[in-house]
Design an enzyme around this catalytic site. Structure first.
Site, PDB file in Angstrom:
ATOM      1  CE  LYS A  49      -3.687  -2.476   2.414  1.00 14.06           C
ATOM      2  NZ  LYS A  49      -4.346  -2.793   3.694  1.00 14.06           N
ATOM      3  CD  GLN A  93      -3.146  -4.369   6.780  1.00 18.22           C
ATOM      4  OE1 GLN A  93      -3.235  -3.344   6.099  1.00 18.22           O
ATOM      5  NE2 GLN A  93      -3.608  -5.526   6.354  1.00 18.22           N
ATOM      6  CG  ASP A 116      -9.349  -0.011   5.478  1.00 14.84           C
ATOM      7  OD1 ASP A 116      -9.297  -0.505   4.343  1.00 14.84           O
ATOM      8  OD2 ASP A 116      -8.565  -0.303   6.394  1.00 14.84           O
TER       9      ASP A 116
HETATM   10  N1  GUN Z   1      -6.578  -6.812   6.357  1.00 18.90           N
HETATM   11  C1  GUN Z   1      -7.007  -7.576   5.333  1.00 18.90           C
HETATM   12  N2  GUN Z   1      -7.675  -6.811   4.436  1.00 18.90           N
HETATM   13  C2  GUN Z   1      -7.660  -5.543   4.913  1.00 18.90           C
HETATM   14  C3  GUN Z   1      -8.181  -4.310   4.436  1.00 18.90           C
HETATM   15  O1  GUN Z   1      -8.820  -4.204   3.389  1.00 18.90           O
HETATM   16  N3  GUN Z   1      -7.941  -3.239   5.214  1.00 18.90           N
HETATM   17  C4  GUN Z   1      -7.271  -3.318   6.383  1.00 18.90           C
HETATM   18  N4  GUN Z   1      -7.095  -2.210   7.085  1.00 18.90           N
HETATM   19  N5  GUN Z   1      -6.774  -4.428   6.848  1.00 18.90           N
HETATM   20  C5  GUN Z   1      -6.975  -5.540   6.112  1.00 18.90           C
END
Ligand code: GUN
Length: 290
Positions: A49, A93, A116
């Site tokens: 990311k 995350q 998110d």
């Molecule tokens: N862990 C697995 N998928 C995601 C996501 O889309 N966003 C976040 N913040 N954590 C994740």
């Protein structure tokens, strides 16, 4: 070829966002990542990311914490980022260590910085079909795949395997919305569903997001169905240098010959999730500077 190249679709979206950010005068969008602990998959996702943000011209900020962080300490960090006008988006995350309540942490983020889409307000905005809300990135990524691949959901029977807030529940709401790229008839199946195969075999579009390696087999798929595989499962593989390989929730070798279109793992839905996070961050910047 019936393979959906998510990497290429994501790359086209990233290029569009790069052009858009380059054309912005003055300040640029900024996203803050919060990672707690050293879960290898989380480390790898956040890195990816971070890299994509940099490529687009979005400023990434990374905050990492030891597993032992308390809820108060985590909330203090979120509050500081909420109050910082130079930060447009905040991502925590998942998963967080068990002693931290994940949904409480997501709800602590200001809804307008919740790129998110996990905040309760943004979940509600999806239900209300509010275009100014943030839709969580994986379901939004699947809709974007359908749009760019010319897969119409109009009147189709979409069967979703899995009822998670992050994917199954939210995708089912998007697919049934009134409007272009939606208007589907949706069935949601989960671990307690009876006669699962009977239902999945009716799917014009089958979305697997159940987190069970290769559980969708040939006999569960209708000839000509579109198969979208959201699973990212690590299974041991001694022949690989890193000791594992990634597989989806769909048995790809069985499904590919009968599906009209199918997403691979890796390289299908995964890259779209990152691209949609960036799209949400640019949207947050625009809404905050409107
Ligand atoms: N862990 C697995 N998928 C995601 C996501 O889309 N966003 C976040 N913040 N954590 C994740």
């Amino acid at each position: 070829m019936n393979l959906i190249d998510g990497k290429q679709i994501a790359s086209a979206l990233v290029d569009e966002l790069t052009d858009k950010v380059a054309s912005m005068e003055g300040s640029k969008p900024c996203i803050a990542f919060i990672r707690v602990g050293e879960d290898p998959a989380s480390v790898s996702y956040v890195k990816s990311k971070n890299r994509t943000a940099e490529k687009i011209g979005i400023k990434p900020l990374l905050f990492t914490f030891d597993e032992s962080i308390t809820q108060d300490e985590l909330f203090a960090q979120i509050d500081a980022l909420n109050a910082d006008d130079s930060v447009n988006g905040i991502l925590i995350q998942s998963p967080l260590p068990a002693h931290l309540n994940e949904q409480d942490a997501f709800n602590r983020i200001h809804p307008d910085k919740d790129v998110d889409g996990f905040h309760v307000v943004n979940a509600g905005r999806v239900v209300q079909e509010d275009p100014d809300g943030f839709v969580s990135c994986t379901p939004a990524g699947i809709i974007e795949i359908c749009r760019r691949e010319g897969i119409s959901l109009e009147g189709k029977h979409v069967v979703v395997l899995g009822r998670s807030l992050i994917v199954g529940k939210t995708f089912s709401l998007l697919a049934m919305q009134k409007g272009p790229h939606a208007n589907a008839t949706v069935t949601v199946c989960h671990s307690r569903t009876q006669n699962l195969k009977k239902i999945t075999r009716q799917a014009d579009v089958l979305v697997a997001a159940i987190g069970r390696p290769e559980m969708v087999t040939r006999d569960m798929i209708k000839e000509g169905a579109v198969v979208i595989d959201v699973g990212i499962n690590r299974i041991e593989d001694a022949t690989r240098k890193r000791g594992y390989r990634l597989v989806g929730d769909v048995n790809f070798d069985q499904a590919a010959p009968i599906a009209s279109k199918i997403t691979p793992v890796p390289g299908g839905v995964g890259p779209m999730t990152v691209a949609l996070l960036m799209k949400n961050t640019v949207k947050a910047f625009e809404l905050q500077n409107a």
